[in-house]
Design a protein around this motif. Sequence first.
Motif, PDB file in Angstrom:
ATOM      1  N   TYR A 128    -103.020  21.644  20.639  1.00 36.47           N
ATOM      2  CA  TYR A 128    -103.658  20.883  21.711  1.00 36.47           C
ATOM      3  C   TYR A 128    -103.783  19.402  21.341  1.00 36.47           C
ATOM      4  CZ  TYR A 128    -104.933  25.083  24.330  1.00 36.47           C
ATOM      5  OH  TYR A 128    -104.895  26.221  25.079  1.00 36.47           O
ATOM      6  N   LEU A 129    -104.190  19.129  20.096  1.00 35.10           N
ATOM      7  CA  LEU A 129    -104.368  17.737  19.681  1.00 35.10           C
ATOM      8  C   LEU A 129    -103.040  16.984  19.675  1.00 35.10           C
ATOM      9  CD1 LEU A 129    -106.940  18.159  16.756  1.00 35.10           C
ATOM     10  CD2 LEU A 129    -107.378  17.369  19.086  1.00 35.10           C
ATOM     11  N   ILE A 130    -101.991  17.629  19.159  1.00 36.74           N
ATOM     12  CA  ILE A 130    -100.681  16.977  19.124  1.00 36.74           C
ATOM     13  C   ILE A 130    -100.046  16.956  20.512  1.00 36.74           C
ATOM     14  CG2 ILE A 130     -98.352  17.078  18.163  1.00 36.74           C
ATOM     15  CD1 ILE A 130    -100.485  16.210  16.177  1.00 36.74           C
ATOM     16  N   GLY A 131    -100.143  18.088  21.202  1.00 35.72           N
ATOM     17  CA  GLY A 131     -99.466  18.210  22.498  1.00 35.72           C
ATOM     18  C   GLY A 131    -100.036  17.339  23.585  1.00 35.72           C
ATOM     19  N   PHE A 132    -101.350  17.064  23.529  1.00 36.05           N
ATOM     20  CA  PHE A 132    -101.976  16.229  24.557  1.00 36.05           C
ATOM     21  C   PHE A 132    -102.441  14.882  24.018  1.00 36.05           C
ATOM     22  CE2 PHE A 132    -102.924  20.676  25.883  1.00 36.05           C
ATOM     23  CZ  PHE A 132    -102.042  20.707  26.949  1.00 36.05           C
ATOM     24  N   GLU A 141     -93.883   7.324  28.927  1.00 37.13           N
ATOM     25  CA  GLU A 141     -92.702   8.057  28.465  1.00 37.13           C
ATOM     26  C   GLU A 141     -93.091   9.495  28.152  1.00 37.13           C
ATOM     27  OE1 GLU A 141     -90.639   6.210  25.293  1.00 37.13           O
ATOM     28  OE2 GLU A 141     -90.465   4.249  26.281  1.00 37.13           O
ATOM     29  N   ARG A 142     -92.329  10.417  28.697  1.00 29.65           N
ATOM     30  CA  ARG A 142     -92.634  11.846  28.524  1.00 29.65           C
ATOM     31  C   ARG A 142     -91.946  12.378  27.279  1.00 29.65           C
ATOM     32  NH1 ARG A 142     -90.451  16.767  29.733  1.00 29.65           N
ATOM     33  NH2 ARG A 142     -91.938  18.432  30.251  1.00 29.65           N
ATOM     34  N   ILE A 143     -92.722  12.992  26.402  1.00 28.42           N
ATOM     35  CA  ILE A 143     -92.185  13.609  25.198  1.00 28.42           C
ATOM     36  C   ILE A 143     -92.023  15.109  25.473  1.00 28.42           C
ATOM     37  CG2 ILE A 143     -92.532  14.016  22.741  1.00 28.42           C
ATOM     38  CD1 ILE A 143     -94.311  11.581  22.661  1.00 28.42           C
ATOM     39  N   PRO A 144     -90.866  15.686  25.194  1.00 24.61           N
ATOM     40  CA  PRO A 144     -90.684  17.132  25.452  1.00 24.61           C
ATOM     41  C   PRO A 144     -91.704  17.970  24.704  1.00 24.61           C
ATOM     42  CG  PRO A 144     -88.581  16.072  25.000  1.00 24.61           C
ATOM     43  CD  PRO A 144     -89.630  15.052  24.698  1.00 24.61           C
ATOM     44  N   ALA A 145     -92.181  19.017  25.361  1.00 28.55           N
ATOM     45  CA  ALA A 145     -93.173  19.903  24.750  1.00 28.55           C
ATOM     46  C   ALA A 145     -92.622  20.577  23.498  1.00 28.55           C
ATOM     47  CB  ALA A 145     -93.628  20.950  25.764  1.00 28.55           C
ATOM     48  N   VAL A 147     -90.663  19.263  21.270  1.00 28.20           N
ATOM     49  CA  VAL A 147     -90.779  18.313  20.155  1.00 28.20           C
ATOM     50  C   VAL A 147     -92.212  18.278  19.643  1.00 28.20           C
ATOM     51  CG1 VAL A 147     -90.558  15.894  19.496  1.00 28.20           C
ATOM     52  CG2 VAL A 147     -88.859  16.929  20.994  1.00 28.20           C
ATOM     53  N   LEU A 148     -93.173  18.231  20.554  1.00 29.71           N
ATOM     54  CA  LEU A 148     -94.578  18.207  20.157  1.00 29.71           C
ATOM     55  C   LEU A 148     -94.960  19.495  19.438  1.00 29.71           C
ATOM     56  CD1 LEU A 148     -96.028  16.665  23.438  1.00 29.71           C
ATOM     57  CD2 LEU A 148     -95.665  15.507  21.254  1.00 29.71           C
ATOM     58  N   GLY A 149     -94.465  20.624  19.927  1.00 28.91           N
ATOM     59  CA  GLY A 149     -94.744  21.892  19.269  1.00 28.91           C
ATOM     60  C   GLY A 149     -94.141  21.959  17.882  1.00 28.91           C
ATOM     61  N   THR A 150     -92.953  21.393  17.711  1.00 29.14           N
ATOM     62  CA  THR A 150     -92.323  21.359  16.391  1.00 29.14           C
ATOM     63  C   THR A 150     -93.137  20.516  15.418  1.00 29.14           C
ATOM     64  OG1 THR A 150     -90.144  21.562  17.455  1.00 29.14           O
ATOM     65  CG2 THR A 150     -90.197  20.821  15.168  1.00 29.14           C
ATOM     66  N   ILE A 151     -93.647  19.381  15.890  1.00 28.46           N
ATOM     67  CA  ILE A 151     -94.487  18.531  15.038  1.00 28.46           C
ATOM     68  C   ILE A 151     -95.742  19.277  14.606  1.00 28.46           C
ATOM     69  CG2 ILE A 151     -95.876  16.429  14.995  1.00 28.46           C
ATOM     70  CD1 ILE A 151     -93.835  15.175  16.906  1.00 28.46           C
ATOM     71  N   ALA A 152     -96.368  19.983  15.540  1.00 29.10           N
ATOM     72  CA  ALA A 152     -97.584  20.741  15.207  1.00 29.10           C
ATOM     73  C   ALA A 152     -97.286  21.837  14.192  1.00 29.10           C
ATOM     74  CB  ALA A 152     -98.184  21.341  16.483  1.00 29.10           C
ATOM     75  N   ILE A 221     -96.223  27.701  21.331  1.00 30.28           N
ATOM     76  CA  ILE A 221     -95.887  26.428  21.978  1.00 30.28           C
ATOM     77  C   ILE A 221     -95.873  26.555  23.490  1.00 30.28           C
ATOM     78  CG2 ILE A 221     -94.519  25.692  19.988  1.00 30.28           C
ATOM     79  CD1 ILE A 221     -92.031  26.265  21.763  1.00 30.28           C
ATOM     80  N   SER A 222     -95.930  27.777  23.994  1.00 28.18           N
ATOM     81  CA  SER A 222     -95.963  27.972  25.446  1.00 28.18           C
ATOM     82  C   SER A 222     -97.202  27.345  26.073  1.00 28.18           C
ATOM     83  CB  SER A 222     -95.908  29.465  25.778  1.00 28.18           C
ATOM     84  OG  SER A 222     -97.013  30.157  25.212  1.00 28.18           O
ATOM     85  N   VAL A 223     -98.277  27.157  25.283  1.00 29.94           N
ATOM     86  CA  VAL A 223     -99.489  26.555  25.842  1.00 29.94           C
ATOM     87  C   VAL A 223     -99.261  25.098  26.214  1.00 29.94           C
ATOM     88  CG1 VAL A 223    -100.938  28.133  24.511  1.00 29.94           C
ATOM     89  CG2 VAL A 223    -100.429  25.857  23.592  1.00 29.94           C
ATOM     90  N   LEU A 224     -98.209  24.481  25.677  1.00 23.11           N
ATOM     91  CA  LEU A 224     -97.886  23.093  26.013  1.00 23.11           C
ATOM     92  C   LEU A 224     -96.965  22.993  27.219  1.00 23.11           C
ATOM     93  CD1 LEU A 224     -97.305  21.604  22.435  1.00 23.11           C
ATOM     94  CD2 LEU A 224     -99.420  21.700  23.770  1.00 23.11           C
ATOM     95  N   GLY A 225     -96.525  24.129  27.740  1.00 24.81           N
ATOM     96  CA  GLY A 225     -95.656  24.123  28.910  1.00 24.81           C
ATOM     97  C   GLY A 225     -94.197  24.332  28.622  1.00 24.81           C
ATOM     98  N   ALA A 226     -93.811  24.456  27.356  1.00 25.27           N
ATOM     99  CA  ALA A 226     -92.411  24.713  27.029  1.00 25.27           C
ATOM    100  C   ALA A 226     -92.023  26.110  27.506  1.00 25.27           C
ATOM    101  CB  ALA A 226     -92.183  24.592  25.521  1.00 25.27           C
ATOM    102  N   VAL A 227     -90.881  26.214  28.138  1.00 29.88           N
ATOM    103  CA  VAL A 227     -90.433  27.497  28.683  1.00 29.88           C
ATOM    104  C   VAL A 227     -89.720  28.269  27.574  1.00 29.88           C
ATOM    105  CG1 VAL A 227     -89.170  28.666  30.528  1.00 29.88           C
ATOM    106  CG2 VAL A 227     -90.183  26.417  30.945  1.00 29.88           C
TER     107      VAL A 227
END
Length: 281
Positions: A128-132, A141-145, A147-152, A221-227
Amino acid sequence: MSLGVSAVEQDRRRYRRKQTTKSILISAVSTLIFAVVIALVLANSPGWAVTRETFFSGHYFQLALPDVLKGLWLNVRILFFAVIGVAILSVLLAAMRSLRGAVFFPLRFLAAAYTDLFRGMPFLIVLYLIGFGIPALNPTERIPAAVLGTIALILTYSSYVAEVLRAGLEAVHPSQRFAARSLGLTHGQTLRHIIVPQAVRKVTPALMNDFISMQKDVGLISVLGAVDAIRAAQIQQATTYNFTSYVVAGLLFVAFSWPFIRLSDWYTARLRKREQIGGAV
């Protein structure tokens, strides 16, 4: 020229084969009885018909499989890059914590603070902290979910793996380090050529367990919206009002993790056998 097997040894081998056959038969019979009992309990349950149609429908299984399988491919790609990132960052953290001398105290402190922070924080909170949090820094600029999930994943699991590696480094006898330094090797050369290879071999089963855990957590990572597989299953469930898609996702994750679970068990058993016979670890 090889000597013949003695009669005593032949009797021992026959006895071992007999015991092995007996154990296999007992295991097969007990498993069959257990399966029959479970089947009878489920078949006689009042709500089994509805449960079977809701969670184990063959029609909805076939309907959900393509989309969930496509989502699993995203999980695999994220896991691939996360493993690389975790390997690099965790080695750096473990090396920082192994530095000697007062001058390196800031590095040791930072590495210790990092591992304490991310080991103590639930992975879902990190997501949540990284994704949002990161997208809020630049909302244009939109960062793909993904990518954010991978960072987390990298931030969280590098703390676990770093501690495992540090434990392996400390498990190597100090005489190895002293001998390498006496031969003129620098601290970095000692770690790279002497300490790290032995440390990794000692903690490989623990590293495999962390990898298997990361395989499962990548589905969050689905909680960030990634399909991914879980989000695809959720979309199917919301469309059909049937939960079979979640069973499909669960089975795919199990099938994906199973080879690595068996590999971990095989390596652990092999390592234990070598230790028992006094071989080099």
